[in-house]
Design a protein around this motif. Structure first.
Motif, PDB file in Angstrom:
ATOM      1  N   PHE A 186      -5.267 -43.316 -13.152  1.00  0.00           N
ATOM      2  CA  PHE A 186      -4.397 -43.693 -14.207  1.00  0.00           C
ATOM      3  C   PHE A 186      -4.777 -44.854 -14.926  1.00  0.00           C
ATOM      4  O   PHE A 186      -4.722 -44.989 -16.110  1.00  0.00           O
ATOM      5  CB  PHE A 186      -3.212 -43.537 -13.892  1.00  0.00           C
ATOM      6  CG  PHE A 186      -2.765 -44.278 -12.630  1.00  0.00           C
ATOM      7  CD1 PHE A 186      -2.822 -45.706 -12.374  1.00  0.00           C
ATOM      8  CD2 PHE A 186      -2.385 -43.688 -11.498  1.00  0.00           C
ATOM      9  CE1 PHE A 186      -2.377 -46.217 -11.233  1.00  0.00           C
ATOM     10  CE2 PHE A 186      -1.907 -44.079 -10.329  1.00  0.00           C
ATOM     11  CZ  PHE A 186      -2.061 -45.358 -10.020  1.00  0.00           C
ATOM     12  N   ALA A 210     -10.945 -31.982  -6.534  1.00  0.00           N
ATOM     13  CA  ALA A 210      -9.930 -31.934  -5.476  1.00  0.00           C
ATOM     14  C   ALA A 210     -10.230 -32.751  -4.290  1.00  0.00           C
ATOM     15  O   ALA A 210      -9.494 -33.185  -3.455  1.00  0.00           O
ATOM     16  CB  ALA A 210      -9.592 -30.358  -5.110  1.00  0.00           C
ATOM     17  N   GLY A 211     -11.618 -32.696  -3.893  1.00  0.00           N
ATOM     18  CA  GLY A 211     -11.991 -33.265  -2.759  1.00  0.00           C
ATOM     19  C   GLY A 211     -11.915 -34.968  -2.627  1.00  0.00           C
ATOM     20  O   GLY A 211     -11.213 -35.534  -1.820  1.00  0.00           O
ATOM     21  N   PHE A 212     -12.208 -35.405  -3.613  1.00  0.00           N
ATOM     22  CA  PHE A 212     -12.204 -36.967  -3.947  1.00  0.00           C
ATOM     23  C   PHE A 212     -10.486 -37.195  -4.105  1.00  0.00           C
ATOM     24  O   PHE A 212     -10.026 -38.318  -3.667  1.00  0.00           O
ATOM     25  CB  PHE A 212     -12.653 -37.511  -5.185  1.00  0.00           C
ATOM     26  CG  PHE A 212     -14.292 -37.446  -4.896  1.00  0.00           C
ATOM     27  CD1 PHE A 212     -15.068 -38.033  -3.892  1.00  0.00           C
ATOM     28  CD2 PHE A 212     -15.218 -37.149  -6.008  1.00  0.00           C
ATOM     29  CE1 PHE A 212     -16.414 -37.948  -3.617  1.00  0.00           C
ATOM     30  CE2 PHE A 212     -16.586 -37.193  -5.964  1.00  0.00           C
ATOM     31  CZ  PHE A 212     -17.141 -37.481  -4.604  1.00  0.00           C
ATOM     32  N   SER A 213      -9.848 -36.268  -4.786  1.00  0.00           N
ATOM     33  CA  SER A 213      -8.654 -36.508  -5.326  1.00  0.00           C
ATOM     34  C   SER A 213      -7.998 -37.840  -5.633  1.00  0.00           C
ATOM     35  O   SER A 213      -7.074 -38.539  -4.955  1.00  0.00           O
ATOM     36  CB  SER A 213      -7.485 -35.969  -4.053  1.00  0.00           C
ATOM     37  OG  SER A 213      -6.466 -35.603  -4.434  1.00  0.00           O
ATOM     38  N   VAL A 214      -8.776 -38.832  -6.436  1.00  0.00           N
ATOM     39  CA  VAL A 214      -8.644 -39.892  -6.923  1.00  0.00           C
ATOM     40  C   VAL A 214      -7.736 -39.656  -8.302  1.00  0.00           C
ATOM     41  O   VAL A 214      -7.782 -38.752  -8.895  1.00  0.00           O
ATOM     42  CB  VAL A 214      -9.648 -40.819  -7.285  1.00  0.00           C
ATOM     43  CG1 VAL A 214     -10.699 -40.945  -5.994  1.00  0.00           C
ATOM     44  CG2 VAL A 214     -10.580 -40.228  -8.356  1.00  0.00           C
ATOM     45  N   VAL A 215      -6.805 -40.619  -8.375  1.00  0.00           N
ATOM     46  CA  VAL A 215      -5.848 -40.710  -9.680  1.00  0.00           C
ATOM     47  C   VAL A 215      -6.123 -41.876 -10.493  1.00  0.00           C
ATOM     48  O   VAL A 215      -5.749 -42.728 -10.318  1.00  0.00           O
ATOM     49  CB  VAL A 215      -4.257 -40.762  -9.278  1.00  0.00           C
ATOM     50  CG1 VAL A 215      -3.585 -40.447 -10.260  1.00  0.00           C
ATOM     51  CG2 VAL A 215      -4.015 -39.719  -7.997  1.00  0.00           C
ATOM     52  N   SER A 256      -7.535 -48.137 -10.550  1.00  0.00           N
ATOM     53  CA  SER A 256      -7.485 -47.150  -9.317  1.00  0.00           C
ATOM     54  C   SER A 256      -8.522 -46.068  -9.059  1.00  0.00           C
ATOM     55  O   SER A 256      -8.403 -45.170  -8.347  1.00  0.00           O
ATOM     56  CB  SER A 256      -6.180 -46.354 -10.023  1.00  0.00           C
ATOM     57  OG  SER A 256      -6.323 -45.629 -10.930  1.00  0.00           O
ATOM     58  N   SER A 257      -9.512 -46.345  -9.821  1.00  0.00           N
ATOM     59  CA  SER A 257     -10.963 -45.471  -9.566  1.00  0.00           C
ATOM     60  C   SER A 257     -11.674 -45.899 -10.777  1.00  0.00           C
ATOM     61  O   SER A 257     -11.874 -45.134 -11.645  1.00  0.00           O
ATOM     62  CB  SER A 257     -10.717 -44.136  -9.225  1.00  0.00           C
ATOM     63  OG  SER A 257     -10.950 -43.802  -7.950  1.00  0.00           O
ATOM     64  N   SER A 267      -0.329 -39.912 -13.905  1.00  0.00           N
ATOM     65  CA  SER A 267      -1.407 -39.436 -13.396  1.00  0.00           C
ATOM     66  C   SER A 267      -2.422 -38.539 -14.064  1.00  0.00           C
ATOM     67  O   SER A 267      -1.874 -38.028 -15.097  1.00  0.00           O
ATOM     68  CB  SER A 267      -0.762 -38.525 -12.100  1.00  0.00           C
ATOM     69  OG  SER A 267      -0.190 -37.307 -12.422  1.00  0.00           O
ATOM     70  N   ARG A 268      -3.596 -38.366 -13.609  1.00  0.00           N
ATOM     71  CA  ARG A 268      -4.460 -37.709 -14.405  1.00  0.00           C
ATOM     72  C   ARG A 268      -5.632 -37.310 -13.280  1.00  0.00           C
ATOM     73  O   ARG A 268      -5.987 -37.952 -12.172  1.00  0.00           O
ATOM     74  CB  ARG A 268      -5.037 -38.346 -15.426  1.00  0.00           C
ATOM     75  CG  ARG A 268      -5.821 -39.724 -15.172  1.00  0.00           C
ATOM     76  CD  ARG A 268      -6.081 -40.581 -16.248  1.00  0.00           C
ATOM     77  NE  ARG A 268      -6.339 -40.152 -17.486  1.00  0.00           N
ATOM     78  CZ  ARG A 268      -7.592 -39.633 -18.239  1.00  0.00           C
ATOM     79  NH1 ARG A 268      -8.739 -40.223 -17.197  1.00  0.00           N
ATOM     80  NH2 ARG A 268      -7.846 -39.069 -19.410  1.00  0.00           N
ATOM     81  N   ARG A 269      -6.273 -36.056 -13.358  1.00  0.00           N
ATOM     82  CA  ARG A 269      -7.240 -35.666 -12.640  1.00  0.00           C
ATOM     83  C   ARG A 269      -8.570 -36.303 -13.021  1.00  0.00           C
ATOM     84  O   ARG A 269      -8.654 -36.426 -14.197  1.00  0.00           O
ATOM     85  CB  ARG A 269      -7.160 -34.062 -12.639  1.00  0.00           C
ATOM     86  CG  ARG A 269      -5.903 -33.375 -12.280  1.00  0.00           C
ATOM     87  CD  ARG A 269      -5.942 -31.939 -11.968  1.00  0.00           C
ATOM     88  NE  ARG A 269      -6.933 -31.145 -12.946  1.00  0.00           N
ATOM     89  CZ  ARG A 269      -7.745 -30.345 -12.456  1.00  0.00           C
ATOM     90  NH1 ARG A 269      -8.155 -30.282 -11.306  1.00  0.00           N
ATOM     91  NH2 ARG A 269      -8.494 -29.747 -13.377  1.00  0.00           N
ATOM     92  N   PHE A 270      -9.464 -36.085 -12.089  1.00  0.00           N
ATOM     93  CA  PHE A 270     -10.849 -36.670 -12.255  1.00  0.00           C
ATOM     94  C   PHE A 270     -11.719 -35.321 -13.542  1.00  0.00           C
ATOM     95  O   PHE A 270     -12.703 -34.897 -12.820  1.00  0.00           O
ATOM     96  CB  PHE A 270     -11.458 -37.064 -11.111  1.00  0.00           C
ATOM     97  CG  PHE A 270     -12.872 -37.625 -11.305  1.00  0.00           C
ATOM     98  CD1 PHE A 270     -13.494 -38.063 -12.346  1.00  0.00           C
ATOM     99  CD2 PHE A 270     -13.481 -38.230 -10.004  1.00  0.00           C
ATOM    100  CE1 PHE A 270     -14.476 -38.843 -12.276  1.00  0.00           C
ATOM    101  CE2 PHE A 270     -14.553 -38.964  -9.991  1.00  0.00           C
ATOM    102  CZ  PHE A 270     -15.026 -39.165 -11.168  1.00  0.00           C
ATOM    103  N   ALA A 286     -14.076 -42.966 -12.276  1.00  0.00           N
ATOM    104  CA  ALA A 286     -13.192 -41.814 -13.032  1.00  0.00           C
ATOM    105  C   ALA A 286     -12.964 -42.246 -14.533  1.00  0.00           C
ATOM    106  O   ALA A 286     -13.310 -41.538 -15.555  1.00  0.00           O
ATOM    107  CB  ALA A 286     -11.877 -41.892 -12.263  1.00  0.00           C
TER     108      ALA A 286
END
Lengths: 528, 528
Positions: A127, A120-125, A131-132, A373-376, A135
């Motif tokens: 996909f 939640a802290g990084f909150s990168v997405v 985009s990260s 979208s997807r969580r890490f 991840a």
């Protein structure tokens, strides 16, 4: 570009016109408030076993406790946590209580909570790769780690040209693989054939399978739930599967997909993977192995045998969020042919085009799952695997199985009860034996067919009453199932806080309520 | 039942045979380790704007940094966080950087992180009411709170016999509502009609819609992406919709579902809801309104007008995880007829049967979504709404729009650039104007048709180069789209840490790279 320190530590500096704009990432407040939540959770875990495990609230209770509209102005965290304590906690069924023996557990752990904070802290997405990258690449890596821990055949690993992905849940894993299988056939035979596709599971296959099949447009009449019996311990018969498939082909239908299960929800039955895959392969079907619960145990060499035959399947999934300490959600899916997923699930809108994707050198996980979208989530798996290590994770699994064995032994010692099925993992299926009930009613004919049906019916009723009484006490929480017409209590061991004393206490609770039920019914049967 | 304190504070007490079993919820360690993660995150936020926004790593970088198998023994959190810092952070594209202006933001906040801790801490699985009543009832409550904040018509609220649910993402929201619509028709006309069902969106509708339609078995040939044009600012034309439907009916097809968008991904176009619903209702179609990004803004009275007409739709969704500070995942879906969802999505296996469900007095959210399991996501929404309050949330939205307006004004002042579309929310679409390029090449015929095509082509190439140069610098990150053949840079404001100075700096970065590109191309065009 400087540091944000000034802004963050002094939220009042962000002024728009005359209006002060709040800072939702005020670092000073963040430190103070995290501390409060940690204190709250520590206190919760210290007290959790005192709470009724199954919540005792009535439907609609919460709307009487909380306002019907959101507040206009911000409220202090103190007030909110106070409401959590007063109104939310009593409405929880405490999945982390050591007295929770219901369903299958969904374990949390320090590692999972820490990882969720980072996520939640990084909150990168992530996909797509760009985009990260971390991840995506961490997920590639840990899915290979975990695949190796499970001794999955190399074709399921990235290092063997397959690959793994973290889905939210088993339904999603099945939908995605079903789509891959479906579209492979439809590309060949035309979209109108969708009405002819047939999918196969047993009557013990998880309800997610039927739902997933409905989602992807399989005609409900073409979803087979093949009958299982006690004689095969409720596992799916390869013969029966073969017959069903041939009959469907004769009727002009197209066999598409088999969902085999290792560790069914009701009684942890294990379908025989090798012979089932042999049948399915004859007809070019996709085979998915769902080991949602039991898969975690297969990191222990002594349980790995239950996955034998997975080498012949197309895909395999299990939920690390059940027994492997990651907390919801972390469903691990491996496929031999990622390209089959991508063909069905890819999207390529202009606003996501990028060089990395076009280079074909990277994984874009959006094309392996339903959503964009997807969580890490790989952070959770990575932290769990590293903070505990393979050795500790194995002993965590073994300890639960040992406690389940202890419970099984306690049941076996009391002649009024029976262990209904041999235990495979950490679930014990048991009930009050019909003989304990039959013996309490004088004069009823026992032994003939009517008598057997009456006995079964009475036993089912009494065991349902027993479960109801146990759960209403709040002392422990178990659930039930019905297999082959038999009502069975399910005792699933796996809460992270469970210790031997909780299992012993749970058995005492069962006995006490059985005593009282049987005596009310006039039984004087002795027990050990 | 006593307290767990002894066990938890002294993990070594859990001994099996000769083996010490680890305690994955060791409270002493939990306190210490949480503190470390908080320190890590605080440090991350303090430094995040110094990092290249778009990660600069190469594909495959991570597998060179980390081992290829999980560790046998546990590792200290210190070592793991060190690896996060050294290997993960450089591989992140920093969505929380104040210099992130790409896609649409996915905001986190202190409230979201705290709520994720609580969610993972409780780790309850509220698939049905009884499995944790508070999880269900809090979701009922906050979805009504949020519905009221958006001034959704009463039929969408629980208090008006509709209701809201938190899905993981828009794709899931569309799949669920599409299934409800699909099955409503198939129950009437038979399952074989699935091949005749047609769904409608525009060529600007999010790619999730096409994917969702494929998921539920709509023939790809029956997914309509109706053309939009600049003349209607890329919104869907009700006339065109009506014509397409009539033409499909004439061809023997069945119109099923319209996905209308408020705030498209490319350029935040707004489809005219009232006239579109009027057309759709004539044919008994389901209308879903997807306001994934822009929905959040409608908590401000001045933006609520964009939802006018939603009262005629069947369902409405937006992502609180984009602009409303909840972090992933929190997609809010409201439907007027929850029963339509339940009819398509319900499961009723024996092992989940319970009195509360049978009383019909409760919501079982498993029947409103794809999966069985679900996280306690309403905690996030509840904490965000309470910790910030409606007033602050509105000023958070308005501040981003104000900063976007500032950027728009900066663009407008430089005659080499153009704002390509009027700004609706906090996204600015801009590009280097073709005239700035045309003027730099002597002798090319400008004004005739060939010239225009040449200009457009050159402008597109140059703007793509501009974006590439900007992102490669690592100073800011923006993304692009192509609409009506025009390549456009998208500047989305919304990072929680963004301040006026970041927007001004971003514009300087754009100008510097434009200067250098245009001068390399030989242009001497002046700019303001």
């Amino acid at each position: 570009m400087g540091s944000l320190e000034c802004d963050c530590e002094h939220p009042l500096k962000n002024v728009v016109g005359d209006e002060i704009v709040m800072n939702p990432l005020d670092l000073g407040e963040f430190r103070r408030q995290e501390q409060m939540v940690v204190d709250f959770l520590v206190n919760y875990y210290k007290n959790v076993e005192k709470y009724p495990v199954l919540s005792q609230v009535e439907p609609g209770y919460l709307s009487k406790c909380l306002p019907s509209s959101a507040p206009q102005d911000k409220e202090p965290l103190e007030a909110i946590l106070d409401d959590v304590h007063r109104y939310i906690v009593p409405g929880l069924t405490h999945w982390q209580s050591p007295n929770f023996f219901a369903y299958f557990q969904t374990n949390t752990s320090t590692a999972a909570i820490l990882a969720e904070m980072l996520c939640a802290g990084f909150s990168v997405v992530g996909f797509n790769w760009v985009s990260s990258p971390a991840a995506t690449e961490l997920e590639n890596l840990v899915m290979d780690w975990l695949g190796k821990m499970l001794e999955l055949p190399r074709p399921f690993l990235f290092s063997g040209n397959g690959g793994g992905v973290i889905e939210g849940n088993t339904t999603e894993a099945i939908i995605c693989t079903l789509m891959a299988a479906r579209d492979r056939v439809l590309r060949r035979s035309g979209h109108d054939s969708i009405t002819k596709l047939v999918v196969y599971g047993s009557d013990q296959t998880h309800c997610s399978f039927q739902k997933a099949a409905r989602v992807v447009g399989i005609d409900p009449r073409n979803i087979r739930a093949l009958k299982t019996t006690k004689s095969t311990l409720f596992s799916l018969s390869p013969d029966l599967l073969g017959k069903a498939i041939r009959s469907d082909i004769d009727a002009g239908l197209i066999p598409l997909y088999l969902c085999a299960t290792v560790g069914t929800t009701s009684v942890t039955a294990v379908d025989p993977l090798s012979p089932l895959c042999e049948v399915a392969s004859e007809f070019g079907m996709w085979v998915h192995v769902d080991a949602a619960y039991a898969g975690a145990s297969c990191i222990c060499p002594e349980y790995r045998k239950f996955l034998n035959g997975v080498e012949f399947a197309d895909s395999f999934s299990f939920n690390a969020h059940k027994w492997l300490l990651t907390s919801l959600d972390c469903c691990c899916l491996w496929v031999k042919d990622p390209n089959a997923l991508v063909k069905s699930l890819s999207t390529d809108p202009e606003y996501l085009k990028n060089d990395a994707t076009e280079s074909n050198q990277v994984v874009d996980y959006k094309d392996w799952q339903l959503s964009l979208s997807r969580r890490f989530r790989s952070l959770k798996l990575w932290l769990v695997l590293r903070m505990y290590g393979v050795r500790n994770l194995r002993s965590h699994i073994r300890n639960d199985c040992r406690l389940a064995k202890l419970f099984e032994e306690l049941v076996a010692k009391d002649c009024r009860f029976e262990v209904v099925f041999p235990r495979n993992f950490a679930l014990v299926c048991f009930r009050i034996h019909p003989s304990a009930i039959a013996s309490m009613v004088n004069g009823h004919a026992v032994g003939n067919e009517d008598g057997e049906a009456w006995e079964l019916n009475e036993a089912n009723k009494l065991n349902a009453q027993l479960l109801h009484a146990i759960n209403a006490s709040g002392q422990v929480f178990m659930t039930h199932t019905v297999v082959g017409g038999v009502y069975v209590l399910r005792f699933a061991v796996g809460a992270v806080l469970v210790r031997e004393r909780h299992v012993i206490m749970a058995w005492k609770v069962v006995q006490e309520h059985a005593n009282s039920l049987l005596s009310m019914s006039g039984s004087n049967a002795p027990h050990a």
